[in-house]
Design a protein around this motif. Sequence first.
Motif, short mmCIF file in Angstrom:
data_model
loop_
_atom_site.label_atom_id
_atom_site.label_comp_id
_atom_site.label_asym_id
_atom_site.label_seq_id
_atom_site.Cartn_x
_atom_site.Cartn_y
_atom_site.Cartn_z
N PRO A 161 -10.80 6.18 8.64
CA PRO A 161 -9.91 5.45 8.02
C PRO A 161 -8.52 5.96 8.12
N ARG A 162 -7.35 5.02 7.95
CA ARG A 162 -6.01 5.13 7.96
C ARG A 162 -5.47 6.46 7.07
N ALA A 163 -6.23 6.46 5.95
CA ALA A 163 -5.50 7.62 5.06
C ALA A 163 -5.79 9.01 5.62
N GLU A 214 -1.85 4.60 0.39
CA GLU A 214 -3.10 4.52 -0.32
C GLU A 214 -3.40 3.19 -0.98
N ASP A 240 -4.44 0.68 1.79
CA ASP A 240 -5.85 0.89 2.06
C ASP A 240 -6.71 0.46 0.84
N ARG A 241 -6.29 0.53 -0.36
CA ARG A 241 -7.08 -0.25 -1.32
C ARG A 241 -6.98 -1.70 -1.14
N GLU A 243 -6.52 -3.38 1.70
CA GLU A 243 -7.00 -3.55 2.98
C GLU A 243 -6.03 -4.49 3.83
N ASN A 270 -1.92 -4.93 6.03
CA ASN A 270 -1.49 -4.14 7.17
C ASN A 270 0.08 -4.18 6.87
#
Length: 512
Positions: A135-137, A375, A378-379, A381, A383
Amino acid sequence: MSTTLPYALRALERLRHRIRGPQTVRRLDTFTVDLSAWKLSLSDRTPCIWVHSHEHLNLPAVDLAYAIRDVVRQQGWEHTTVLVLVDGTADELRQQLSRLFTTQFVIWDAKQQKEIFDASSPTRLMLDLFLEQIPRAQLSPYETSRWVTGSRFFGRSSDLKKIRSRPSNFMIFGIRRIGKTSLLREVERLLDEEDPPTEGSRRHVYIECSTLQTPDDFYREVAAKFQAPLKLFLERKAQSFRNATKMFDYLASEQRGQITFLLDEFDRLLEYTQHNLDFCTVLRQASQNKRARFIMAGFREMRRAMYNREHPFYNFGEPLYLEALERKDVAEMITQPFDALRVKLDGREEIVSRIFRETAGQPLFVQFYCQTLLEQLDRSEGNVISINDFQSVYDNTAFRDIVLTTFMDNSVPLERAIVFAMVGVQDKHEREVFTIEDLDAELKRRGLVVTFNRLDEACRNLDTANILRRQGKAYSFRLPLFVRMLQENYSVEFGFKKARQEYMAQDGETRR
Ligand SMILES: Nc1ncnc2c1ncn2[C@@H]1O[C@H](COP(=O)(O)OP(=O)(O)O)[C@@H](O)[C@H]1O
Ligand SMILES: [Mg+2]
Protein backbone atom coordinates in the motif's frame (compact mmCIF):
# COMPACT_ATOMS: atom_id res chain seq x y z
CA MET A 1 30.79 -10.29 -7.80
CA SER A 2 28.03 -9.55 -10.34
CA THR A 3 27.60 -13.09 -11.62
CA THR A 4 26.74 -14.26 -8.14
CA LEU A 5 23.91 -11.75 -7.87
CA PRO A 6 20.28 -12.26 -8.89
CA TYR A 7 19.17 -10.27 -11.95
CA ALA A 8 17.25 -7.62 -10.02
CA LEU A 9 20.24 -6.92 -7.80
CA ARG A 10 22.52 -6.75 -10.81
CA ALA A 11 20.25 -4.03 -12.19
CA LEU A 12 20.41 -2.22 -8.85
CA GLU A 13 24.16 -2.60 -8.65
CA ARG A 14 24.51 -1.05 -12.08
CA LEU A 15 22.57 1.94 -10.78
CA ARG A 16 25.06 2.19 -7.93
CA HIS A 17 22.81 1.09 -5.12
CA ARG A 18 25.03 -0.36 -2.45
CA ILE A 19 24.57 -4.08 -2.00
CA ARG A 20 25.90 -6.01 0.97
CA GLY A 21 26.14 -9.80 0.89
CA PRO A 22 25.61 -12.56 0.18
CA GLN A 23 25.30 -13.90 3.66
CA THR A 24 23.97 -17.40 3.92
CA VAL A 25 21.28 -17.75 6.54
CA ARG A 26 19.71 -21.19 7.03
CA ARG A 27 21.00 -22.17 3.58
CA LEU A 28 19.30 -19.23 1.83
CA ASP A 29 21.40 -16.40 0.36
CA THR A 30 20.54 -13.01 1.79
CA PHE A 31 21.60 -9.45 0.93
CA THR A 32 20.80 -5.93 1.95
CA VAL A 33 20.29 -3.19 -0.63
CA ASP A 34 20.50 0.54 -0.13
CA LEU A 35 17.22 1.86 -1.51
CA SER A 36 17.29 5.10 0.47
CA ALA A 37 17.84 7.18 -2.67
CA TRP A 38 14.23 6.53 -3.62
CA LYS A 39 13.17 8.67 -0.66
CA LEU A 40 10.47 6.24 0.40
CA SER A 41 10.20 4.14 3.54
CA LEU A 42 12.77 1.67 2.16
CA SER A 43 15.99 1.91 4.12
CA ASP A 44 19.66 1.83 3.25
CA ARG A 45 19.61 -1.82 4.33
CA THR A 46 16.48 -3.20 2.76
CA PRO A 47 16.66 -6.97 3.27
CA CYS A 48 16.59 -9.26 0.30
CA ILE A 49 16.34 -13.06 0.10
CA TRP A 50 17.41 -14.92 -3.05
CA VAL A 51 15.72 -18.21 -3.84
CA HIS A 52 17.80 -19.93 -6.53
CA SER A 53 19.05 -23.35 -5.50
CA HIS A 54 17.36 -26.51 -6.78
CA GLU A 55 16.73 -27.46 -3.23
CA HIS A 56 14.58 -24.38 -2.58
CA LEU A 57 13.00 -24.04 -6.01
CA ASN A 58 11.69 -27.58 -5.74
CA LEU A 59 10.15 -27.18 -2.31
CA PRO A 60 6.35 -27.00 -2.01
CA ALA A 61 5.41 -23.31 -1.75
CA VAL A 62 4.20 -23.60 1.80
CA ASP A 63 7.49 -25.12 2.98
CA LEU A 64 9.49 -22.47 1.15
CA ALA A 65 7.33 -19.82 2.79
CA TYR A 66 8.21 -21.21 6.21
CA ALA A 67 11.91 -21.40 5.33
CA ILE A 68 11.80 -17.72 4.32
CA ARG A 69 9.90 -16.86 7.45
CA ASP A 70 12.59 -18.48 9.61
CA VAL A 71 15.28 -16.38 7.93
CA VAL A 72 13.20 -13.25 8.52
CA ARG A 73 12.82 -14.07 12.21
CA GLN A 74 16.46 -14.96 12.67
CA GLN A 75 17.56 -11.68 11.10
CA GLY A 76 14.97 -9.58 12.95
CA TRP A 77 13.38 -8.36 9.72
CA GLU A 78 9.73 -8.80 10.78
CA HIS A 79 8.93 -5.12 10.73
CA THR A 80 10.57 -4.09 7.49
CA THR A 81 9.72 -4.65 3.87
CA VAL A 82 11.54 -7.77 2.64
CA LEU A 83 12.36 -8.32 -1.00
CA VAL A 84 12.23 -11.95 -2.18
CA LEU A 85 13.83 -12.76 -5.54
CA VAL A 86 12.84 -16.11 -7.00
CA ASP A 87 14.68 -17.60 -9.97
CA GLY A 88 11.52 -19.42 -11.03
CA THR A 89 7.77 -18.92 -10.70
CA ALA A 90 6.39 -17.31 -7.56
CA ASP A 91 2.60 -17.06 -7.73
CA GLU A 92 2.01 -19.74 -5.15
CA LEU A 93 4.76 -18.48 -2.87
CA ARG A 94 3.18 -15.03 -2.99
CA GLN A 95 -0.13 -16.43 -1.80
CA GLN A 96 1.46 -18.48 0.95
CA LEU A 97 3.56 -15.62 2.31
CA SER A 98 0.67 -13.18 2.41
CA ARG A 99 -1.66 -15.79 3.87
CA LEU A 100 0.67 -16.98 6.60
CA PHE A 101 2.65 -13.96 7.75
CA THR A 102 2.18 -10.28 8.49
CA THR A 103 5.65 -9.20 7.37
CA GLN A 104 5.45 -7.14 4.20
CA PHE A 105 7.01 -9.13 1.33
CA VAL A 106 7.67 -7.97 -2.19
CA ILE A 107 8.25 -10.97 -4.44
CA TRP A 108 9.68 -10.91 -7.94
CA ASP A 109 9.82 -14.03 -10.09
CA ALA A 110 12.40 -14.85 -12.75
CA LYS A 111 10.43 -13.18 -15.52
CA GLN A 112 9.98 -9.91 -13.62
CA GLN A 113 13.65 -9.87 -12.67
CA LYS A 114 14.68 -10.25 -16.27
CA GLU A 115 12.30 -7.48 -17.29
CA ILE A 116 13.88 -5.22 -14.69
CA PHE A 117 17.34 -6.09 -15.92
CA ASP A 118 16.43 -5.28 -19.52
CA ALA A 119 14.21 -2.25 -18.85
CA SER A 120 15.13 1.16 -20.18
CA SER A 121 14.29 2.56 -16.76
CA PRO A 122 14.72 -0.23 -14.21
CA THR A 123 13.95 2.18 -11.37
CA ARG A 124 10.53 3.09 -12.71
CA LEU A 125 9.65 -0.54 -13.28
CA MET A 126 10.84 -1.59 -9.83
CA LEU A 127 8.84 1.19 -8.19
CA ASP A 128 5.72 0.12 -10.04
CA LEU A 129 6.27 -3.47 -8.98
CA PHE A 130 6.64 -2.32 -5.39
CA LEU A 131 3.42 -0.33 -5.66
CA GLU A 132 1.55 -3.37 -6.93
CA GLN A 133 2.37 -5.27 -3.77
CA ILE A 134 2.53 -2.68 -0.98
CA PRO A 135 0.00 0.00 0.00
CA ARG A 136 1.12 3.56 -0.76
CA ALA A 137 0.86 4.68 2.86
CA GLN A 138 3.35 1.98 3.83
CA LEU A 139 5.84 2.93 1.14
CA SER A 140 5.74 6.62 1.94
CA PRO A 141 8.62 8.09 3.94
CA TYR A 142 6.49 10.39 6.08
CA GLU A 143 6.95 9.96 9.81
CA THR A 144 5.53 12.26 12.45
CA SER A 145 6.11 10.37 15.66
CA ARG A 146 9.88 9.98 15.88
CA TRP A 147 13.17 11.27 14.53
CA VAL A 148 14.06 10.47 10.95
CA THR A 149 17.21 9.44 9.08
CA GLY A 150 18.29 8.09 5.70
CA SER A 151 15.53 8.01 3.14
CA ARG A 152 13.19 9.85 5.48
CA PHE A 153 15.61 12.70 6.10
CA PHE A 154 15.33 15.78 3.87
CA GLY A 155 17.43 18.91 3.46
CA ARG A 156 20.12 20.17 5.86
CA SER A 157 22.82 19.18 3.38
CA SER A 158 25.06 22.16 4.14
CA ASP A 159 24.85 21.43 7.89
CA LEU A 160 25.77 17.79 7.31
CA LYS A 161 28.62 18.80 5.06
CA LYS A 162 30.00 21.25 7.60
CA ILE A 163 29.86 18.73 10.44
CA ARG A 164 31.50 16.03 8.38
CA SER A 165 34.20 18.08 6.74
CA ARG A 166 35.48 20.01 9.75
CA PRO A 167 37.14 18.51 12.78
CA SER A 168 35.73 21.08 15.23
CA ASN A 169 33.14 20.72 17.95
CA PHE A 170 29.64 21.81 17.07
CA MET A 171 26.88 23.34 19.15
CA ILE A 172 23.55 22.77 17.46
CA PHE A 173 20.87 25.20 18.60
CA GLY A 174 17.22 24.73 17.86
CA ILE A 175 13.75 24.76 19.35
CA ARG A 176 11.84 21.58 20.06
CA ARG A 177 10.77 19.53 17.07
CA ILE A 178 12.86 21.46 14.59
CA GLY A 179 14.98 18.36 13.84
CA LYS A 180 17.97 18.26 16.24
CA THR A 181 17.71 14.57 17.06
CA SER A 182 17.16 13.72 13.41
CA LEU A 183 20.28 15.65 12.43
CA LEU A 184 22.41 13.96 15.12
CA ARG A 185 21.07 10.52 14.17
CA GLU A 186 21.74 11.20 10.51
CA VAL A 187 25.31 12.20 11.36
CA GLU A 188 25.59 8.97 13.37
CA ARG A 189 24.33 6.94 10.42
CA LEU A 190 26.82 8.57 8.06
CA LEU A 191 29.66 7.99 10.53
CA ASP A 192 28.54 4.36 10.84
CA GLU A 193 28.97 4.01 7.10
CA GLU A 194 32.29 5.79 6.96
CA ASP A 195 33.87 4.19 10.02
CA PRO A 196 31.79 1.13 10.90
CA PRO A 197 31.95 0.25 14.57
CA THR A 198 33.35 -3.18 15.26
CA GLU A 199 34.03 -5.09 18.41
CA GLY A 200 36.72 -3.16 20.25
CA SER A 201 36.76 -0.16 17.97
CA ARG A 202 33.97 2.30 18.03
CA ARG A 203 34.77 5.92 17.40
CA HIS A 204 31.41 7.62 17.64
CA VAL A 205 28.49 7.35 19.98
CA TYR A 206 25.07 8.97 20.39
CA ILE A 207 23.93 9.80 23.92
CA GLU A 208 20.52 11.11 24.94
CA CYS A 209 21.28 13.36 27.91
CA SER A 210 17.83 14.55 28.95
CA THR A 211 17.54 11.98 31.75
CA LEU A 212 21.08 12.45 33.08
CA GLN A 213 21.26 14.65 36.14
CA THR A 214 24.89 14.74 37.19
CA PRO A 215 28.32 14.41 35.58
CA ASP A 216 28.61 10.98 37.20
CA ASP A 217 25.43 9.89 35.43
CA PHE A 218 27.02 11.05 32.22
CA TYR A 219 30.32 9.22 32.77
CA ARG A 220 28.47 6.08 33.75
CA GLU A 221 26.47 6.27 30.56
CA VAL A 222 29.63 6.71 28.50
CA ALA A 223 31.34 3.79 30.25
CA ALA A 224 28.30 1.61 29.61
CA LYS A 225 28.27 2.45 25.90
CA PHE A 226 31.90 1.38 25.58
CA GLN A 227 31.77 -1.39 28.15
CA ALA A 228 34.69 0.31 29.84
CA PRO A 229 35.76 -0.91 33.28
CA LEU A 230 34.15 1.73 35.42
CA LYS A 231 36.12 0.91 38.54
CA LEU A 232 39.28 2.29 37.00
CA PHE A 233 37.80 5.75 37.24
CA LEU A 234 35.37 5.54 40.12
CA GLU A 235 36.20 6.78 43.57
CA ARG A 236 35.07 3.87 45.65
CA LYS A 237 33.48 5.60 48.60
CA ALA A 238 31.61 8.49 47.09
CA GLN A 239 30.90 6.65 43.84
CA SER A 240 32.27 9.72 42.20
CA PHE A 241 34.67 10.02 39.33
CA ARG A 242 38.27 10.41 40.37
CA ASN A 243 39.67 11.53 37.14
CA ALA A 244 37.27 11.89 34.30
CA THR A 245 39.90 13.24 31.93
CA LYS A 246 41.63 9.88 32.23
CA MET A 247 38.52 8.15 31.06
CA PHE A 248 38.60 10.04 27.77
CA ASP A 249 42.31 9.19 27.38
CA TYR A 250 41.59 5.56 28.10
CA LEU A 251 38.69 5.37 25.63
CA ALA A 252 40.61 7.05 22.82
CA SER A 253 43.51 4.66 23.18
CA GLU A 254 41.27 1.59 23.59
CA GLN A 255 39.18 2.44 20.55
CA ARG A 256 42.24 3.55 18.57
CA GLY A 257 41.33 7.14 17.82
CA GLN A 258 39.49 10.27 18.79
CA ILE A 259 35.89 9.62 19.71
CA THR A 260 33.00 11.72 18.45
CA PHE A 261 30.28 12.20 21.05
CA LEU A 262 26.85 13.12 19.72
CA LEU A 263 25.17 14.59 22.79
CA ASP A 264 21.46 15.23 22.46
CA GLU A 265 19.35 17.38 24.81
CA PHE A 266 22.38 18.79 26.56
CA ASP A 267 20.53 21.75 28.15
CA ARG A 268 19.32 19.84 31.18
CA LEU A 269 22.79 18.61 32.08
CA LEU A 270 24.13 22.15 31.79
CA GLU A 271 21.40 23.42 34.06
CA TYR A 272 22.25 20.85 36.73
CA THR A 273 25.94 21.61 36.54
CA GLN A 274 25.77 25.39 36.40
CA HIS A 275 27.26 25.86 39.87
CA ASN A 276 30.13 23.49 39.27
CA LEU A 277 31.87 23.97 35.99
CA ASP A 278 34.43 21.15 36.45
CA PHE A 279 32.39 18.89 34.24
CA CYS A 280 32.46 21.32 31.33
CA THR A 281 36.18 21.89 31.88
CA VAL A 282 36.79 18.15 31.63
CA LEU A 283 34.97 18.03 28.31
CA ARG A 284 36.92 21.02 27.07
CA GLN A 285 40.18 19.38 28.05
CA ALA A 286 39.29 16.09 26.39
CA SER A 287 38.59 18.01 23.23
CA GLN A 288 41.79 20.07 23.42
CA ASN A 289 43.80 16.88 23.88
CA LYS A 290 42.09 15.51 20.76
CA ARG A 291 40.69 12.59 22.71
CA ALA A 292 37.13 13.57 22.02
CA ARG A 293 35.07 15.66 19.69
CA PHE A 294 31.66 16.91 20.77
CA ILE A 295 28.60 17.59 18.69
CA MET A 296 25.90 18.69 21.07
CA ALA A 297 22.32 19.81 20.67
CA GLY A 298 20.36 22.13 22.94
CA PHE A 299 18.84 25.55 23.08
CA ARG A 300 18.64 28.18 25.81
CA GLU A 301 21.19 26.89 28.35
CA MET A 302 23.74 25.99 25.75
CA ARG A 303 23.46 29.39 24.15
CA ARG A 304 23.94 31.06 27.51
CA ALA A 305 27.06 28.96 28.20
CA MET A 306 28.55 29.44 24.78
CA TYR A 307 28.33 33.24 24.95
CA ASN A 308 29.50 33.58 28.56
CA ARG A 309 33.19 34.50 28.73
CA GLU A 310 33.57 32.81 32.11
CA HIS A 311 32.19 29.50 30.96
CA PRO A 312 34.42 26.62 29.74
CA PHE A 313 32.09 26.34 26.77
CA TYR A 314 32.83 29.90 25.66
CA ASN A 315 33.77 29.52 22.00
CA PHE A 316 33.86 25.78 22.54
CA GLY A 317 32.64 24.92 19.10
CA GLU A 318 31.05 26.19 15.95
CA PRO A 319 27.49 27.31 16.52
CA LEU A 320 24.96 25.88 14.15
CA TYR A 321 21.44 27.31 14.25
CA LEU A 322 18.88 24.82 13.05
CA GLU A 323 16.11 26.64 11.34
CA ALA A 324 13.13 25.73 9.26
CA LEU A 325 13.77 23.98 5.95
CA GLU A 326 14.35 26.00 2.81
CA ARG A 327 11.78 26.05 0.07
CA LYS A 328 13.74 23.72 -2.17
CA ASP A 329 14.00 21.12 0.62
CA VAL A 330 10.29 21.37 1.32
CA ALA A 331 9.68 20.97 -2.41
CA GLU A 332 11.78 17.79 -2.40
CA MET A 333 10.01 16.43 0.62
CA ILE A 334 6.69 16.79 -1.19
CA THR A 335 7.48 16.01 -4.81
CA GLN A 336 10.09 13.22 -4.60
CA PRO A 337 7.95 10.74 -2.69
CA PHE A 338 4.70 11.70 -4.42
CA ASP A 339 6.33 11.27 -7.84
CA ALA A 340 7.77 7.92 -6.85
CA LEU A 341 4.37 6.85 -5.56
CA ARG A 342 2.82 7.89 -8.88
CA VAL A 343 0.65 10.53 -7.25
CA LYS A 344 -0.12 13.44 -9.55
CA LEU A 345 0.12 16.90 -8.05
CA ASP A 346 -2.42 19.05 -9.81
CA GLY A 347 -0.95 22.55 -9.62
CA ARG A 348 2.47 21.40 -8.48
CA GLU A 349 4.10 24.79 -7.85
CA GLU A 350 1.02 26.14 -6.13
CA ILE A 351 0.85 23.11 -3.84
CA VAL A 352 4.52 23.45 -2.89
CA SER A 353 4.21 27.20 -2.30
CA ARG A 354 1.11 26.78 -0.23
CA ILE A 355 2.59 24.08 2.01
CA PHE A 356 5.80 26.05 2.40
CA ARG A 357 3.91 29.18 3.37
CA GLU A 358 1.47 27.50 5.72
CA THR A 359 4.12 25.46 7.55
CA ALA A 360 6.83 28.13 7.47
CA GLY A 361 9.12 25.26 6.47
CA GLN A 362 8.91 23.45 9.81
CA PRO A 363 9.75 19.87 8.90
CA LEU A 364 7.27 18.26 11.26
CA PHE A 365 4.40 20.34 9.89
CA VAL A 366 5.38 19.54 6.32
CA GLN A 367 5.34 15.85 7.28
CA PHE A 368 1.81 16.29 8.62
CA TYR A 369 0.58 17.91 5.45
CA CYS A 370 2.03 15.19 3.24
CA GLN A 371 0.91 12.32 5.43
CA THR A 372 -2.64 13.63 5.79
CA LEU A 373 -2.95 14.23 2.06
CA LEU A 374 -1.68 10.76 1.28
CA GLU A 375 -3.97 9.08 3.80
CA GLN A 376 -6.92 10.85 2.30
CA LEU A 377 -5.85 9.76 -1.15
CA ASP A 378 -5.57 6.15 0.00
CA ARG A 379 -9.07 6.31 1.45
CA SER A 380 -10.52 7.68 -1.76
CA GLU A 381 -8.29 5.40 -3.85
CA GLY A 382 -7.49 8.37 -6.09
CA ASN A 383 -4.25 9.37 -7.76
CA VAL A 384 -4.44 13.16 -7.84
CA ILE A 385 -3.88 15.76 -5.14
CA SER A 386 -4.97 19.36 -5.58
CA ILE A 387 -5.32 22.47 -3.43
CA ASN A 388 -8.94 21.52 -2.79
CA ASP A 389 -7.76 18.56 -0.72
CA PHE A 390 -6.08 20.77 1.88
CA GLN A 391 -9.21 21.04 3.98
CA SER A 392 -8.44 17.55 5.32
CA VAL A 393 -5.25 18.94 6.84
CA TYR A 394 -7.02 21.87 8.48
CA ASP A 395 -9.61 19.52 9.92
CA ASN A 396 -6.99 17.16 11.32
CA THR A 397 -7.11 17.49 15.11
CA ALA A 398 -3.75 15.77 15.58
CA PHE A 399 -2.18 18.48 13.45
CA ARG A 400 -3.83 21.24 15.45
CA ASP A 401 -2.63 19.65 18.68
CA ILE A 402 0.93 19.40 17.46
CA VAL A 403 1.00 23.06 16.34
CA LEU A 404 -0.35 24.25 19.68
CA THR A 405 1.79 22.02 21.91
CA THR A 406 4.85 22.95 19.89
CA PHE A 407 4.08 26.60 20.67
CA MET A 408 3.47 25.91 24.36
CA ASP A 409 6.65 23.80 24.64
CA ASN A 410 8.80 26.31 22.83
CA SER A 411 7.80 29.44 24.70
CA VAL A 412 8.23 30.97 28.15
CA PRO A 413 5.40 32.93 29.88
CA LEU A 414 6.37 36.40 28.64
CA GLU A 415 6.52 35.12 25.08
CA ARG A 416 3.07 33.58 25.44
CA ALA A 417 1.71 36.83 26.90
CA ILE A 418 3.03 38.70 23.88
CA VAL A 419 1.46 36.23 21.48
CA PHE A 420 -1.96 36.35 23.13
CA ALA A 421 -1.85 40.15 23.27
CA MET A 422 -0.98 40.26 19.57
CA VAL A 423 -3.81 37.93 18.68
CA GLY A 424 -6.19 40.19 20.63
CA VAL A 425 -5.10 43.27 18.72
CA GLN A 426 -5.16 41.49 15.41
CA ASP A 427 -8.72 40.49 16.14
CA LYS A 428 -9.88 43.95 16.98
CA HIS A 429 -8.05 46.03 14.43
CA GLU A 430 -7.39 43.52 11.70
CA ARG A 431 -3.74 44.45 11.68
CA GLU A 432 -1.13 41.91 10.82
CA VAL A 433 2.12 43.74 11.41
CA PHE A 434 3.40 45.06 14.73
CA THR A 435 6.34 47.03 16.01
CA ILE A 436 7.86 46.72 19.46
CA GLU A 437 6.21 50.04 20.33
CA ASP A 438 2.78 48.68 19.40
CA LEU A 439 3.42 45.67 21.56
CA ASP A 440 4.67 47.68 24.46
CA ALA A 441 1.55 49.88 24.32
CA GLU A 442 -0.74 46.86 24.19
CA LEU A 443 1.01 45.13 27.09
CA LYS A 444 0.85 48.31 29.17
CA ARG A 445 -2.85 48.67 28.40
CA ARG A 446 -3.25 45.16 29.76
CA GLY A 447 -1.29 46.00 32.90
CA LEU A 448 2.03 44.39 32.01
CA VAL A 449 5.11 46.59 32.07
CA VAL A 450 8.30 45.03 30.73
CA THR A 451 11.78 46.44 30.23
CA PHE A 452 12.90 47.09 26.68
CA ASN A 453 15.59 44.41 26.92
CA ARG A 454 13.19 41.71 27.94
CA LEU A 455 10.64 42.65 25.34
CA ASP A 456 13.28 42.69 22.64
CA GLU A 457 14.73 39.35 23.75
CA ALA A 458 11.27 37.77 23.89
CA CYS A 459 10.46 38.94 20.37
CA ARG A 460 13.72 37.60 19.05
CA ASN A 461 13.11 34.25 20.72
CA LEU A 462 9.67 34.09 19.15
CA ASP A 463 11.33 34.72 15.84
CA THR A 464 13.86 31.91 16.45
CA ALA A 465 11.00 29.68 17.59
CA ASN A 466 9.37 30.19 14.21
CA ILE A 467 6.29 31.80 15.70
CA LEU A 468 6.93 35.40 14.66
CA ARG A 469 8.64 36.65 11.57
CA ARG A 470 10.80 39.71 11.89
CA GLN A 471 11.18 42.06 8.96
CA GLY A 472 13.14 45.15 9.89
CA LYS A 473 11.31 46.65 12.83
CA ALA A 474 8.08 44.83 12.17
CA TYR A 475 6.81 41.50 13.44
CA SER A 476 4.04 39.33 12.09
CA PHE A 477 2.87 35.75 12.66
CA ARG A 478 4.66 33.14 10.62
CA LEU A 479 1.96 30.52 10.40
CA PRO A 480 -1.26 31.85 8.92
CA LEU A 481 -3.21 29.03 10.55
CA PHE A 482 -1.70 29.52 13.97
CA VAL A 483 -3.81 32.52 14.99
CA ARG A 484 -6.99 30.76 14.00
CA MET A 485 -5.99 27.65 15.91
CA LEU A 486 -5.24 29.66 19.04
CA GLN A 487 -8.56 31.46 18.83
CA GLU A 488 -10.48 28.26 18.33
CA ASN A 489 -8.82 26.51 21.24
CA TYR A 490 -8.29 29.15 23.90
CA SER A 491 -9.97 32.27 25.13
CA VAL A 492 -7.41 34.89 24.20
CA GLU A 493 -8.17 36.93 27.32
CA PHE A 494 -7.75 33.92 29.59
CA GLY A 495 -4.57 32.85 27.82
CA PHE A 496 -3.09 36.28 28.33
CA LYS A 497 -4.11 36.44 31.98
CA LYS A 498 -2.48 33.08 32.76
CA ALA A 499 0.70 33.92 30.89
CA ARG A 500 0.95 37.25 32.72
CA GLN A 501 0.43 35.53 36.08
CA GLU A 502 3.14 32.98 35.34
CA TYR A 503 5.49 35.68 34.18
CA MET A 504 4.95 37.79 37.28
CA ALA A 505 5.47 34.79 39.58
CA GLN A 506 8.67 33.88 37.78
CA ASP A 507 9.86 37.46 37.80
CA GLY A 508 9.32 37.62 41.57
CA GLU A 509 11.50 34.54 41.96
CA THR A 510 14.41 35.94 39.99
CA ARG A 511 14.31 39.15 42.00
CA ARG A 512 14.42 37.33 45.30
N1 LIG B 1 15.54 16.65 8.15
C1 LIG B 1 14.27 16.27 8.29
N2 LIG B 1 13.58 15.73 7.26
C2 LIG B 1 12.30 15.35 7.40
N3 LIG B 1 11.61 15.45 8.53
C3 LIG B 1 12.21 15.97 9.60
C4 LIG B 1 13.58 16.40 9.55
N4 LIG B 1 13.91 16.87 10.77
C5 LIG B 1 12.82 16.75 11.54
N5 LIG B 1 11.79 16.20 10.86
C6 LIG B 1 10.41 15.96 11.37
O1 LIG B 1 10.27 16.66 12.60
C7 LIG B 1 10.00 15.76 13.67
C8 LIG B 1 10.78 16.19 14.90
O2 LIG B 1 12.16 15.99 14.68
P1 LIG B 1 13.22 15.74 15.86
O3 LIG B 1 14.51 15.41 15.20
O4 LIG B 1 12.67 14.77 16.84
O5 LIG B 1 13.27 17.21 16.51
P2 LIG B 1 13.98 17.71 17.86
O6 LIG B 1 15.00 16.71 18.28
O7 LIG B 1 14.57 19.04 17.50
O8 LIG B 1 12.86 17.87 18.86
C9 LIG B 1 10.33 14.37 13.14
O9 LIG B 1 9.45 13.42 13.69
C10 LIG B 1 10.12 14.50 11.66
O10 LIG B 1 8.76 14.31 11.37
MG1 LIG C 1 15.09 15.66 20.08
